[in-house]
Design a protein around this motif. Structure first.
Motif, PDB file in Angstrom:
ATOM      1  N   LEU A  13       7.686   5.299   0.457  1.00  0.00           N
ATOM      2  CA  LEU A  13       6.665   6.014   1.222  1.00  0.00           C
ATOM      3  C   LEU A  13       6.461   7.422   0.674  1.00  0.00           C
ATOM      4  CD1 LEU A  13       7.684   5.053   4.852  1.00  0.00           C
ATOM      5  CD2 LEU A  13       5.791   4.135   3.528  1.00  0.00           C
ATOM      6  N   PRO A  14       5.237   7.914   0.720  1.00  0.00           N
ATOM      7  CA  PRO A  14       4.998   9.302   0.309  1.00  0.00           C
ATOM      8  C   PRO A  14       5.668  10.271   1.281  1.00  0.00           C
ATOM      9  CG  PRO A  14       2.942   8.217   0.977  1.00  0.00           C
ATOM     10  CD  PRO A  14       4.023   7.218   1.095  1.00  0.00           C
ATOM     11  N   VAL A  15       6.142  11.379   0.764  1.00  0.00           N
ATOM     12  CA  VAL A  15       6.817  12.385   1.585  1.00  0.00           C
ATOM     13  C   VAL A  15       5.762  13.269   2.252  1.00  0.00           C
ATOM     14  CG1 VAL A  15       8.446  14.309   1.544  1.00  0.00           C
ATOM     15  CG2 VAL A  15       8.787  12.363   0.015  1.00  0.00           C
ATOM     16  N   PRO A  16       5.843  13.430   3.585  1.00  0.00           N
ATOM     17  CA  PRO A  16       4.860  14.284   4.268  1.00  0.00           C
ATOM     18  C   PRO A  16       4.897  15.722   3.740  1.00  0.00           C
ATOM     19  CG  PRO A  16       6.184  13.065   5.860  1.00  0.00           C
ATOM     20  CD  PRO A  16       6.798  12.847   4.504  1.00  0.00           C
ATOM     21  N   GLY A  17       3.754  16.392   3.808  1.00  0.00           N
ATOM     22  CA  GLY A  17       3.633  17.752   3.298  1.00  0.00           C
ATOM     23  C   GLY A  17       4.580  18.726   3.955  1.00  0.00           C
ATOM     24  N   TRP A  18       4.811  18.583   5.264  1.00  0.00           N
ATOM     25  CA  TRP A  18       5.696  19.536   5.960  1.00  0.00           C
ATOM     26  C   TRP A  18       7.139  19.410   5.501  1.00  0.00           C
ATOM     27  CZ3 TRP A  18       9.650  17.880   9.135  1.00  0.00           C
ATOM     28  CH2 TRP A  18       9.621  16.543   9.525  1.00  0.00           C
ATOM     29  N   PHE A  65      -3.443   5.338   9.742  1.00  0.00           N
ATOM     30  CA  PHE A  65      -3.954   4.410   8.739  1.00  0.00           C
ATOM     31  C   PHE A  65      -5.153   4.997   8.001  1.00  0.00           C
ATOM     32  CE2 PHE A  65      -7.051   1.146   7.618  1.00  0.00           C
ATOM     33  CZ  PHE A  65      -6.316   0.451   6.670  1.00  0.00           C
ATOM     34  N   ARG A  66      -6.084   5.594   8.749  1.00  0.00           N
ATOM     35  CA  ARG A  66      -7.282   6.166   8.141  1.00  0.00           C
ATOM     36  C   ARG A  66      -6.928   7.287   7.171  1.00  0.00           C
ATOM     37  NH1 ARG A  66     -10.094   8.109  12.560  1.00  0.00           N
ATOM     38  NH2 ARG A  66      -9.238  10.142  12.087  1.00  0.00           N
ATOM     39  N   ARG A  67      -5.973   8.145   7.541  1.00  0.00           N
ATOM     40  CA  ARG A  67      -5.556   9.238   6.659  1.00  0.00           C
ATOM     41  C   ARG A  67      -4.945   8.679   5.379  1.00  0.00           C
ATOM     42  NH1 ARG A  67      -2.200  11.906   9.972  1.00  0.00           N
ATOM     43  NH2 ARG A  67      -0.360  10.956   9.090  1.00  0.00           N
ATOM     44  N   TRP A  68      -4.088   7.677   5.502  1.00  0.00           N
ATOM     45  CA  TRP A  68      -3.491   7.070   4.317  1.00  0.00           C
ATOM     46  C   TRP A  68      -4.549   6.396   3.456  1.00  0.00           C
ATOM     47  CZ3 TRP A  68       1.919   4.661   4.004  1.00  0.00           C
ATOM     48  CH2 TRP A  68       2.865   5.580   4.436  1.00  0.00           C
ATOM     49  N   ARG A  69      -5.486   5.702   4.097  1.00  0.00           N
ATOM     50  CA  ARG A  69      -6.547   5.021   3.352  1.00  0.00           C
ATOM     51  C   ARG A  69      -7.419   6.028   2.616  1.00  0.00           C
ATOM     52  NH1 ARG A  69     -10.872   2.930   7.084  1.00  0.00           N
ATOM     53  NH2 ARG A  69     -11.340   5.152   6.921  1.00  0.00           N
ATOM     54  N   ASP A  70      -7.841   7.079   3.280  1.00  0.00           N
ATOM     55  CA  ASP A  70      -8.748   8.059   2.696  1.00  0.00           C
ATOM     56  C   ASP A  70      -8.120   8.842   1.556  1.00  0.00           C
ATOM     57  OD1 ASP A  70     -10.564   7.179   4.545  1.00  0.00           O
ATOM     58  OD2 ASP A  70     -10.421   8.955   5.843  1.00  0.00           O
ATOM     59  N   VAL A  74      -2.476   4.142   0.723  1.00  0.00           N
ATOM     60  CA  VAL A  74      -2.262   2.705   0.923  1.00  0.00           C
ATOM     61  C   VAL A  74      -2.163   2.023  -0.429  1.00  0.00           C
ATOM     62  CG1 VAL A  74      -3.268   0.576   1.829  1.00  0.00           C
ATOM     63  CG2 VAL A  74      -3.385   2.668   3.178  1.00  0.00           C
ATOM     64  N   ARG A  75      -3.074   2.361  -1.341  1.00  0.00           N
ATOM     65  CA  ARG A  75      -3.044   1.766  -2.686  1.00  0.00           C
ATOM     66  C   ARG A  75      -1.781   2.197  -3.447  1.00  0.00           C
ATOM     67  NH1 ARG A  75      -6.594  -0.628  -5.817  1.00  0.00           N
ATOM     68  NH2 ARG A  75      -8.306  -0.148  -4.415  1.00  0.00           N
ATOM     69  N   GLU A  76      -1.413   3.460  -3.325  1.00  0.00           N
ATOM     70  CA  GLU A  76      -0.211   3.951  -4.001  1.00  0.00           C
ATOM     71  C   GLU A  76       1.032   3.233  -3.488  1.00  0.00           C
ATOM     72  OE1 GLU A  76       2.433   8.029  -4.145  1.00  0.00           O
ATOM     73  OE2 GLU A  76       0.295   8.190  -3.737  1.00  0.00           O
ATOM     74  N   ARG A  82       4.644  -3.343  -5.332  1.00  0.00           N
ATOM     75  CA  ARG A  82       4.422  -4.408  -6.310  1.00  0.00           C
ATOM     76  C   ARG A  82       5.289  -4.182  -7.546  1.00  0.00           C
ATOM     77  NH1 ARG A  82      -0.916  -3.742  -8.343  1.00  0.00           N
ATOM     78  NH2 ARG A  82       0.127  -2.344  -9.778  1.00  0.00           N
ATOM     79  N   GLY A  83       5.356  -2.944  -8.034  1.00  0.00           N
ATOM     80  CA  GLY A  83       6.184  -2.644  -9.206  1.00  0.00           C
ATOM     81  C   GLY A  83       7.650  -2.935  -8.958  1.00  0.00           C
ATOM     82  N   ARG A  84       8.111  -2.595  -7.771  1.00  0.00           N
ATOM     83  CA  ARG A  84       9.517  -2.855  -7.450  1.00  0.00           C
ATOM     84  C   ARG A  84       9.805  -4.354  -7.394  1.00  0.00           C
ATOM     85  NH1 ARG A  84      13.653   0.055  -3.545  1.00  0.00           N
ATOM     86  NH2 ARG A  84      15.226  -1.557  -3.616  1.00  0.00           N
ATOM     87  N   VAL A  85       8.921  -5.116  -6.787  1.00  0.00           N
ATOM     88  CA  VAL A  85       9.102  -6.569  -6.700  1.00  0.00           C
ATOM     89  C   VAL A  85       9.078  -7.183  -8.094  1.00  0.00           C
ATOM     90  CG1 VAL A  85       8.004  -8.711  -5.904  1.00  0.00           C
ATOM     91  CG2 VAL A  85       8.224  -6.775  -4.357  1.00  0.00           C
ATOM     92  N   ARG A  86       8.166  -6.723  -8.937  1.00  0.00           N
ATOM     93  CA  ARG A  86       8.086  -7.258 -10.298  1.00  0.00           C
ATOM     94  C   ARG A  86       9.344  -6.935 -11.102  1.00  0.00           C
ATOM     95  NH1 ARG A  86       3.298  -8.988 -12.403  1.00  0.00           N
ATOM     96  NH2 ARG A  86       3.896  -8.226 -14.464  1.00  0.00           N
ATOM     97  N   GLU A  87       9.861  -5.717 -10.970  1.00  0.00           N
ATOM     98  CA  GLU A  87      11.071  -5.340 -11.701  1.00  0.00           C
ATOM     99  C   GLU A  87      12.278  -6.152 -11.236  1.00  0.00           C
ATOM    100  OE1 GLU A  87      11.337  -1.149 -11.086  1.00  0.00           O
ATOM    101  OE2 GLU A  87      10.064  -0.683 -12.815  1.00  0.00           O
ATOM    102  N   GLU A  88      12.360  -6.397  -9.936  1.00  0.00           N
ATOM    103  CA  GLU A  88      13.483  -7.181  -9.420  1.00  0.00           C
ATOM    104  C   GLU A  88      13.432  -8.634  -9.877  1.00  0.00           C
ATOM    105  OE1 GLU A  88      13.705  -6.662  -5.205  1.00  0.00           O
ATOM    106  OE2 GLU A  88      14.412  -4.589  -5.382  1.00  0.00           O
TER     107      GLU A  88
END
Length: 97
Positions: A13-18, A65-70, A74-76, A82-88
């Motif tokens: 998960l991305p780290v919140p700005g605060w 959800f909207r903030r993450w989408r905008d 969500v894509r990140e 996906r990268g982690r699953v592929r590497e495993e």
């Protein structure tokens, strides 16, 4: 979300700005509760306003959800997972196709 699933998802998960010293207020609800609510919504095909009372209020979940989408978070998050699953599974983290 089980504890094992959360242990995998949490570092992606991305780290919140605060938390990074960029200001802002701490969020009122746990990311795990928000992700559980979004997963429930997608899995059951319900409307935002039909969110169960066990989850945070629907408008807060939708705003999250909207903030993450905008901000393309969500894509990140999807790409990291996906990268982690592929590497495993012994494959290259980035798909070639």
């Amino acid at each position: 979300m089980t504890d094992a699933e959360w242990a995998v998802v949490r570092p992606l998960l991305p780290v919140p700005g605060w938390l990074r010293g960029r200001g802002g207020q701490p969020e009122a609800y746990c990311h795990r509760a928000m992700l559980d609510a979004i997963r429930y919504l997608v899995d059951n095909g319900i409307k935002w306003r039909a969110m169960l009372a066990d989850f945070p209020p629907w408008d807060r979940v939708y705003a999250f959800f909207r903030r993450w989408r905008d901000h393309a978070l969500v894509r990140e998050f999807h790409d990291r997972l996906r990268g982690r699953v592929r590497e495993e599974s012994g494959r290259d983290a980035e798909p070639t196709a």
